[in-house]
Motif scaffolding. Structure first.
Motif, PDB file in Angstrom:
ATOM      1  N   ILE A  19       3.525   7.074  -4.623  1.00  0.00           N
ATOM      2  CA  ILE A  19       2.024   6.769  -4.670  1.00  0.00           C
ATOM      3  C   ILE A  19       1.335   7.496  -3.985  1.00  0.00           C
ATOM      4  N   ARG A  20       0.232   8.354  -4.565  1.00  0.00           N
ATOM      5  CA  ARG A  20      -0.777   9.383  -3.902  1.00  0.00           C
ATOM      6  C   ARG A  20      -1.950   8.613  -4.156  1.00  0.00           C
ATOM      7  N   SER A  21      -2.899   8.294  -2.863  1.00  0.00           N
ATOM      8  CA  SER A  21      -4.077   7.901  -2.959  1.00  0.00           C
ATOM      9  C   SER A  21      -4.897   8.260  -1.853  1.00  0.00           C
ATOM     10  N   SER A 107      -4.528  -8.100  -9.959  1.00  0.00           N
ATOM     11  CA  SER A 107      -5.148  -6.607  -9.897  1.00  0.00           C
ATOM     12  C   SER A 107      -6.522  -6.658 -10.185  1.00  0.00           C
ATOM     13  N   LEU A 137       0.677  -3.833  -2.913  1.00  0.00           N
ATOM     14  CA  LEU A 137       0.866  -2.607  -3.555  1.00  0.00           C
ATOM     15  C   LEU A 137      -0.285  -2.230  -4.509  1.00  0.00           C
ATOM     16  N   THR A 138      -1.156  -2.865  -4.926  1.00  0.00           N
ATOM     17  CA  THR A 138      -2.579  -2.607  -5.661  1.00  0.00           C
ATOM     18  C   THR A 138      -3.438  -2.071  -4.592  1.00  0.00           C
ATOM     19  N   GLN A 140      -2.816  -0.551  -1.862  1.00  0.00           N
ATOM     20  CA  GLN A 140      -2.092   0.955  -1.443  1.00  0.00           C
ATOM     21  C   GLN A 140      -2.473   1.902  -2.622  1.00  0.00           C
ATOM     22  N   ALA A 141      -2.201   1.344  -3.654  1.00  0.00           N
ATOM     23  CA  ALA A 141      -2.443   2.461  -4.889  1.00  0.00           C
ATOM     24  C   ALA A 141      -3.830   2.895  -5.033  1.00  0.00           C
ATOM     25  N   LEU A 142      -4.792   1.695  -4.718  1.00  0.00           N
ATOM     26  CA  LEU A 142      -6.328   2.098  -4.727  1.00  0.00           C
ATOM     27  C   LEU A 142      -6.746   2.761  -3.576  1.00  0.00           C
TER      28      LEU A 142
END
Length: 198
Positions: A19-21, A107, A137-138, A140-142
């Motif tokens: 995961i890259r954000s 989400s 997780l959401t 973190q991804a955003l």
């Protein structure tokens, strides 16, 4: 996944990915809530309106809001329309939104909250205990790692009015903590203390 090459070497591919954000800060929090305009975003899930309307009543007994504005998005699994987000930003200082009690609606609520937070509106997003891990997780991804949810008991779609009242009581203190910035680490603490593994 394994793949054998022509020269006899074996290549191993890791399917997990990374995961890259970019880290995005939350909006500035409020020390005092009296005199603020509260926006309430209902994602049209079953019982979301009962919990949100109950929360408005309970919060209004403790906070002297300048105004309370109620909005409904008609598809819980999609992001709120940009025009609706703009209207909420223009008309409110803080927001309460619900409800994340399934995958797509969790989400969707989080993406709405992050859109509002990016524009300076502290947002308390209500999720149920079964979707705290997805919340973490959401966000973190955003990239908005510091966005803390309001965590209420699961389920909400098939509960009595007494149970609605119990969920409202859970919202009452947590929403205020989110707006004031004192809900730090709530999601991680919940997951650490959870008695059943995901």
């Amino acid at each position: 996944m394994l793949m054998k090459t022509e020269n006899g070497q074996v290549r191993v591919f890791d399917p997990r990915g990374v995961i890259r954000s970019v880290t995005v800060p939350t909006a500035k929090r409020h020390e005092q809530l009296d005199g603020l305009r509260l926006g309430v975003l209902d994602n049209s899930k079953w019982n979301a309106n009962k919990i949100l309307r109950g929360a408005i009543e309970a919060l209004s007994k403790e906070i002297d809001f300048k105004a309370v504005n109620y909005y409904v998005k008609h598809s819980f699994s999609k992001d709120a329309a940009p025009e609706l987000i703009d209207k909420i930003i223009e008309e409110n200082d803080i927001v309460l939104t619900a409800i994340g009690d399934c995958g797509s609606c969790t989400s969707g609520c989080l993406r709405d909250a992050i859109a509002l937070e990016k524009q300076g509106i502290p947002t308390a997003v209500i999720v149920t205990t079964e979707f705290v891990k997805e919340t973490v997780l959401t966000r973190q991804a955003l990239g908005m790692l510091d966005l803390e949810p309001v965590i209420i008991s699961h389920p909400v779609s098939s509960i009595t009015m007494e149970e609605v009242g119990q969920r409202v009581a859970q919202v009452l203190t947590q929403a205020q903590a989110v707006w004031k910035g004192t809900q730090d680490g709530a999601a991680e603490k919940y997951l650490e203390n959870r008695s059943t593994p995901d």
